[in-house]
Design a protein around this motif. Structure first.
Motif, mmCIF file in Angstrom:
data_model
loop_
_atom_site.group_PDB
_atom_site.id
_atom_site.type_symbol
_atom_site.label_atom_id
_atom_site.label_comp_id
_atom_site.label_asym_id
_atom_site.label_seq_id
_atom_site.Cartn_x
_atom_site.Cartn_y
_atom_site.Cartn_z
ATOM 1 N N VAL A 50 0.847 -1.195 0.000
ATOM 2 C CA VAL A 50 0.000 0.000 0.000
ATOM 3 C C VAL A 50 0.884 1.248 0.000
ATOM 4 C CG1 VAL A 50 -1.780 1.259 1.311
ATOM 5 C CG2 VAL A 50 -1.803 -1.242 1.250
ATOM 6 N N TYR A 51 2.126 1.071 0.453
ATOM 7 C CA TYR A 51 3.078 2.178 0.536
ATOM 8 C C TYR A 51 4.318 1.858 -0.279
ATOM 9 C CZ TYR A 51 0.114 3.479 4.404
ATOM 10 O OH TYR A 51 -0.977 3.819 5.166
ATOM 11 N N LYS A 52 4.854 2.887 -0.934
ATOM 12 C CA LYS A 52 6.074 2.706 -1.720
ATOM 13 C C LYS A 52 7.303 2.900 -0.818
ATOM 14 C CE LYS A 52 5.877 7.521 -3.109
ATOM 15 N NZ LYS A 52 5.602 8.468 -4.158
ATOM 16 N N GLN A 53 8.435 2.529 -1.342
ATOM 17 C CA GLN A 53 9.698 2.730 -0.644
ATOM 18 C C GLN A 53 10.066 4.212 -0.698
ATOM 19 O OE1 GLN A 53 13.322 0.955 -2.393
ATOM 20 N NE2 GLN A 53 13.250 -0.361 -0.582
ATOM 21 N N VAL A 54 10.420 4.783 0.459
ATOM 22 C CA VAL A 54 10.724 6.207 0.559
ATOM 23 C C VAL A 54 12.015 6.380 1.352
ATOM 24 C CG1 VAL A 54 9.905 8.422 1.474
ATOM 25 C CG2 VAL A 54 8.276 6.811 0.519
ATOM 26 N N LEU A 55 12.838 7.298 0.907
ATOM 27 C CA LEU A 55 14.044 7.637 1.654
ATOM 28 C C LEU A 55 13.605 8.356 2.924
ATOM 29 C CD1 LEU A 55 17.170 7.615 1.496
ATOM 30 C CD2 LEU A 55 17.000 9.852 0.392
ATOM 31 N N TYR A 56 14.098 7.906 4.067
ATOM 32 C CA TYR A 56 13.634 8.472 5.337
ATOM 33 C C TYR A 56 13.860 9.977 5.413
ATOM 34 C CZ TYR A 56 12.858 9.322 10.239
ATOM 35 O OH TYR A 56 12.392 9.839 11.416
ATOM 36 N N SER A 57 14.983 10.462 4.910
ATOM 37 C CA SER A 57 15.242 11.909 4.957
ATOM 38 C C SER A 57 14.206 12.681 4.133
ATOM 39 C CB SER A 57 16.656 12.239 4.493
ATOM 40 O OG SER A 57 16.854 11.822 3.164
ATOM 41 N N ASP A 58 13.718 12.115 3.029
ATOM 42 C CA ASP A 58 12.670 12.772 2.241
ATOM 43 C C ASP A 58 11.358 12.824 3.020
ATOM 44 O OD1 ASP A 58 14.418 13.132 0.145
ATOM 45 O OD2 ASP A 58 13.664 11.410 -1.002
ATOM 46 N N TYR A 59 11.062 11.748 3.733
ATOM 47 C CA TYR A 59 9.849 11.711 4.546
ATOM 48 C C TYR A 59 9.896 12.786 5.640
ATOM 49 C CZ TYR A 59 6.180 10.015 7.607
ATOM 50 O OH TYR A 59 5.064 9.940 8.391
ATOM 51 N N VAL A 60 11.035 12.907 6.314
ATOM 52 C CA VAL A 60 11.182 13.901 7.386
ATOM 53 C C VAL A 60 11.085 15.316 6.826
ATOM 54 C CG1 VAL A 60 12.771 14.821 9.126
ATOM 55 C CG2 VAL A 60 12.471 12.358 8.892
ATOM 56 N N LYS A 61 11.728 15.563 5.691
ATOM 57 C CA LYS A 61 11.641 16.889 5.055
ATOM 58 C C LYS A 61 10.184 17.235 4.741
ATOM 59 C CE LYS A 61 16.115 16.607 2.862
ATOM 60 N NZ LYS A 61 16.770 16.314 1.593
ATOM 61 N N HIS A 62 9.465 16.263 4.203
ATOM 62 C CA HIS A 62 8.049 16.463 3.882
ATOM 63 C C HIS A 62 7.256 16.783 5.150
ATOM 64 C CE1 HIS A 62 4.249 15.968 1.783
ATOM 65 N NE2 HIS A 62 3.873 15.102 2.708
ATOM 66 N N PHE A 63 7.536 16.069 6.217
ATOM 67 C CA PHE A 63 6.844 16.269 7.488
ATOM 68 C C PHE A 63 7.029 17.697 8.000
ATOM 69 C CE2 PHE A 63 6.853 16.315 12.127
ATOM 70 C CZ PHE A 63 5.635 15.729 12.416
ATOM 71 N N PHE A 64 8.260 18.207 7.964
ATOM 72 C CA PHE A 64 8.537 19.527 8.522
ATOM 73 C C PHE A 64 8.222 20.676 7.558
ATOM 74 C CE2 PHE A 64 11.124 17.001 11.491
ATOM 75 C CZ PHE A 64 10.560 17.469 12.664
ATOM 76 N N ARG A 65 8.043 20.378 6.278
ATOM 77 C CA ARG A 65 7.737 21.406 5.293
ATOM 78 C C ARG A 65 6.297 21.892 5.381
ATOM 79 N NH1 ARG A 65 9.598 18.687 0.402
ATOM 80 N NH2 ARG A 65 11.752 18.868 0.957
ATOM 81 N N LYS A 66 5.428 21.071 5.876
ATOM 82 C CA LYS A 66 4.007 21.414 5.890
ATOM 83 C C LYS A 66 3.534 21.625 7.321
ATOM 84 C CE LYS A 66 1.606 17.466 4.781
ATOM 85 N NZ LYS A 66 0.446 17.635 5.215
ATOM 86 N N ALA A 67 2.380 22.229 7.446
ATOM 87 C CA ALA A 67 1.790 22.415 8.772
ATOM 88 C C ALA A 67 1.531 21.051 9.398
ATOM 89 C CB ALA A 67 0.485 23.184 8.650
ATOM 90 N N HIS A 68 1.754 20.956 10.681
ATOM 91 C CA HIS A 68 1.520 19.680 11.368
ATOM 92 C C HIS A 68 0.022 19.460 11.494
ATOM 93 C CE1 HIS A 68 2.735 16.260 13.687
ATOM 94 N NE2 HIS A 68 1.844 16.575 14.599
ATOM 95 N N ASP A 69 -0.499 18.615 10.622
ATOM 96 C CA ASP A 69 -1.942 18.388 10.592
ATOM 97 C C ASP A 69 -2.277 16.910 10.727
ATOM 98 O OD1 ASP A 69 -0.978 17.649 8.146
ATOM 99 O OD2 ASP A 69 -2.435 18.768 6.970
ATOM 100 N N GLY A 70 -1.731 16.309 11.742
ATOM 101 C CA GLY A 70 -2.056 14.912 12.009
ATOM 102 C C GLY A 70 -1.273 13.952 11.141
ATOM 103 N N LYS A 71 -1.941 12.890 10.716
ATOM 104 C CA LYS A 71 -1.261 11.803 10.029
ATOM 105 C C LYS A 71 -1.192 11.944 8.516
ATOM 106 C CE LYS A 71 -3.144 8.399 12.967
ATOM 107 N NZ LYS A 71 -3.459 6.997 13.053
#
Length: 79
Positions: A50-71
């Motif tokens: 259901v989920y693709k392979q993602v580089l962890y650093s890309d995931y973290v960058k995405h997380f901090f780039r946007k407003a913290h709006d849950g999951k």
């Protein structure tokens, strides 16, 4: 890692204004260069990812780039 089998909950705290509260956060994370994806053991029975392979650093960058709006951050990895 569980391919959506196990759902995490949103962490919320109801603080009691009459007592002191101490929090000790502990974070265990992959290295920035690690790839995160559903575990092979989870997909071994033929279950589709259901989920693709993602580089962890890309995931973290995405997380901090946007407003913290849950999951909704996990949507980055959805197939």
């Amino acid at each position: 890692m569980s391919n959506g089998r196990y759902k995490s909950i949103e962490h919320r705290v109801a603080a009691n204004g009459s007592k002191n509260r101490i929090s000790v956060p502990i974070f265990v994370n992959p290295r920035p260069s690690d790839l995160i994806s559903p575990l092979p053991e989870v997909l071994a029975s033929g279950e589709k990812a259901v989920y693709k392979q993602v580089l962890y650093s890309d995931y973290v960058k995405h997380f901090f780039r946007k407003a913290h709006d849950g999951k909704s951050t996990i949507e980055l990895a959805k197939i």
